[in-house]
Design an enzyme around this catalytic site. Structure first.
Site, short mmCIF file in Angstrom:
data_model
loop_
_atom_site.label_atom_id
_atom_site.label_comp_id
_atom_site.label_asym_id
_atom_site.label_seq_id
_atom_site.Cartn_x
_atom_site.Cartn_y
_atom_site.Cartn_z
N GLY A 1 52.50 37.98 34.54
CA GLY A 1 53.20 37.06 33.65
C GLY A 1 52.30 36.16 32.84
CD1 TRP A 2 47.91 37.07 33.49
CD2 TRP A 2 47.81 35.39 34.93
NE1 TRP A 2 47.16 37.50 34.54
CE2 TRP A 2 47.07 36.49 35.46
CE3 TRP A 2 47.87 34.22 35.67
CZ2 TRP A 2 46.42 36.44 36.69
CZ3 TRP A 2 47.22 34.17 36.90
CH2 TRP A 2 46.52 35.26 37.40
CG ASP A 3 47.08 39.08 30.39
OD1 ASP A 3 46.33 38.30 29.79
OD2 ASP A 3 46.82 39.51 31.54
NE ARG A 4 51.57 43.92 30.50
CZ ARG A 4 51.67 44.87 31.43
NH1 ARG A 4 52.08 46.08 31.08
NH2 ARG A 4 51.34 44.62 32.68
CB CYS B 1 53.92 41.79 32.13
SG CYS B 1 53.00 40.23 32.11
NE ARG C 1 43.59 39.11 30.72
CZ ARG C 1 43.46 39.12 32.04
NH1 ARG C 1 42.23 39.19 32.56
NH2 ARG C 1 44.50 39.06 32.83
#
Length: 603
Positions: free
Chosen positions: A339-342, A336, A388
């Site tokens: 590179g650390w959520d989706r 994404c 988050r």
């Protein structure tokens, strides 16, 4: 090769120091549990340079060792050293490179051709090419193919900012450009030298991709380039002006960012009927998939903007599964922006789906594969759970709650083999047997309720307008199915492609109907009416009398274990306002946007 593996792993924790890391390795003295992991995860973001120090240092070390031990159960692996975050500040200190499965049968079938010393050299050269230095990293090995993760490509703002930052704080030198083949002084002299700079940096990125035999690149960004304050802070392969990535198969599969999952939380953690607003100004990346990959899936991709969150996630996962089950030996990269959520969402779903079929991590039990994917795919790769949760962007919780939607055979990589020799369902499970089960065997008291997971006819994802014909991808991997089979209940599977008949445990509660109106300030479109019973997403499901498939049992066990532990540690939290002032928050957002700061700390 063995010498290279031993050298690479020489300073790693004892659980992974051996090249084979056989299943006979002893567990850490104080084996960390999932509850401890989630408590640490919800307390702070993982940073490689802080991994072994501070109040949580011992706990983090136990988590790292446990991951290495779990990888070693089924794979021979090497370790890429990142002890102080030299390569990437928010990648694991011990990056695992899986070489081949440790079973003799699989070892003879797929032998690694990658030299770890050369891999580490390519990583060091290419790390500047991607946002926040999050380089292409292999994380799953399936049929000899590497499934990788990364951030998107860095734009000129971050690239120049990082090279200058590294130059200043390294005493006038930067190991990323230390080789004679790397950038000369003329490359960085003027803004007009951008092409030369990008040629060098992205050239190393392409070399790394080719060395890992990656052919398919799946980009989850909804933007072509990430823009902050009028600056292009990131780019992507699909808009590379020089078309340096033209030899790869590029897929643009836009998927909502973590901010959208605030809507998911606000709707009582209901993903059915939740549709992203694709008409927002910053959304400019169209869905683009080569016809050779869409032809066999029989999905109407032109309707993607009308899919709800469930249907969109299901279809994208089907696409990724189809790619990795193709005939060729090519690997896959998923990314994404950062590179650390989706990215961990789909990496985790891929790992769990393939594990449920017995195709990877064959000896791991449900609690063990859950621990591994939470710890490695999410925590050690820098997902900012604390941030988050404070904003109500619960993409992490969605990942494991969503498992109930991928239990059917249409998500199985073994579906073609199962059709040829499908055993008769066990009809010996009677009502008397159900009542004779102990309470703990009848399902977790914190699993999602059947009413809560109802897909309604009023939601876009619940209609039968998207028929699905199963694809028959070839699968040469051995069917290493686990011997155990669970007899406890699980939540009913949800298949949105056809309208299922409602069973007794899926009757809607009309007293819980809630009107959800679209707000102009919202990033989503809600259906005018959808069924919600008002029950907690952690409520016990109603029992079922039909015996679940093995895949369904395995995934439901993972999901139930997660929900039970999550509810007792993290819980479903309310949104708390940010403590940052308006000006400070603006400056912090800019610093994070150009990749110079993460969570208020300099990189």
């Amino acid at each position: 090769m063995a010498g290279a593996r031993a050298a690479a792993a020489s300073s790693a924790p004892s659980a992974g120091s051996s090249s084979a890391a056989s299943s006979s390795s002893s567990s850490p003295p104080q084996e960390p549990g999932l509850a401890e992991l989630l408590e640490e995860f919800s307390r702070t973001q993982y940073r490689a340079k802080d991994g072994g120090s501070g109040a949580g240092g011992t706990r983090v070390e136990r988590i790292e060792k446990r991951c290495l031990e779990l990888f070693g159960r089924d794979y021979c692996y090497s370790v890429i050293q990142n002890v102080n975050g030299e390569i990437c500040g928010h990648y694991p200190r011990y990056i695992v490179f899986l070489e081949y499965e440790s079973s003799e049968k699989e070892k003879d079938k797929f032998e690694s051709t990658v030299q770890v010393s050369k891999l580490q050299d390519l990583v060091n050269r290419s790390k500047m090419a991607r946002c926040r230095g999050r380089f292409v990293c292999p994380v799953i090995l399936y049929k000899g193919k590497h499934i990788c993760r990364s951030a998107t490509l860095a734009g000129w703002g971050e690239l120049y900012g990082r090279t200058g930052y590294n130059y200043i704080f390294s005493g006038g030198s930067d190991d990323a450009w230390a080789d004679s083949e790397d950038i000369t002084e003329d490359d960085c002299t003027l803004r007009s030298a951008d092409n030369q700079l990008f040629d060098k940096v992205r050239g190393h990125d392409i070399k790394l991709l080719r060395y890992l035999s990656v052919r398919y690149i799946c980009d989850l960004m909804v933007e072509n380039k990430k823009v902050k304050f009028g600056l292009n802070v990131t780019s992507s392969e699909k808009v590379d002006k020089a078309q340096r990535y033209a030899d790869f198969t590029l897929l643009s599969i836009p998927y909502p960012g973590c901010e959208f999952f605030k809507e998911y939380k606000d709707r009582d953690y209901t993903a059915e009927g939740l549709v992203f607003n694709w008409k927002q100004d910053y959304v400019d990346a169209p869905l683009s998939i080569p016809v050779t990959l869409t032809r066999s899936l029989n999905i109407d991709w032109s309707e993607y903007q009308s899919w709800d969150l469930v249907q969109q996630t299901q279809n994208y996962l089907k696409l990724l599964l189809y790619i990795i089950n193709s005939e060729d030996d090519s690997g896959l990269l998923v990314h994404c922006i950062s590179g650390w959520d989706r990215t961990p969402l789909f990496i985790s779903l891929l790992r769990l789906s393939l594990w449920a079929d017995g195709l990877i991590h064959a000896t791991l039990k449900p609690a063990e594969i859950l621990y591994l994917t939470v710890a490695y795919d999410w925590f050690l790769f820098g997902h900012m759970l604390v941030d988050r949760l404070s904003k109500g962007e619960e993409i992490f919780f969605f990942c494991f709650s969503f498992l109930k939607h991928i239990t059917s055979e249409e998500f199985s990589a073994l579906k073609s083999q199962r059709r040829k020799s499908l055993p008769a369902r066990d009809t010996g499970f009677t009502v008397d047997d159900l009542y004779s089960l102990k309470r703990r065997d009848r399902g977790s008291t914190t699993s999602l309720s059947s009413d809560f997971s109802l897909v309604t006819e009023s939601s876009p994802g619940a209609t039968g307008s998207f028929p699905y014909e199963p694809v028959d991808p070839s699968s040469t991997a051995a069917q290493t199915q686990a011997a155990w089979r669970k007899s406890h209940s699980s939540s009913p599977q949800t298949v949105p492609w056809t309208r299922p008949q409602q069973s007794e445990d899926r009757q809607p509660s009309y007293q819980g109907i809630v009107d959800a109106k679209f707000s102009s300030s919202s990033s989503s479109n809600h259906s005018d009416n959808f069924f919600r019973t008002g029950s907690s997403p952690l409520e016990v499901p109603k029992t079922r009398l039909t015996a679940p498939t093995e895949r369904e049992s395995r995934l439901e066990e993972v999901r139930s274990t997660f929900l039970a532990t999550y509810s007792s540690t993290v819980g479903l939290r309310a949104v708390t306002p940010s403590s940052s002032g308006a000006i400070g928050g603006l400056l912090e957002q800019f610093a994070r946007g150009v990749g110079l700061r993460v969570s208020g700390s300099a990189l």
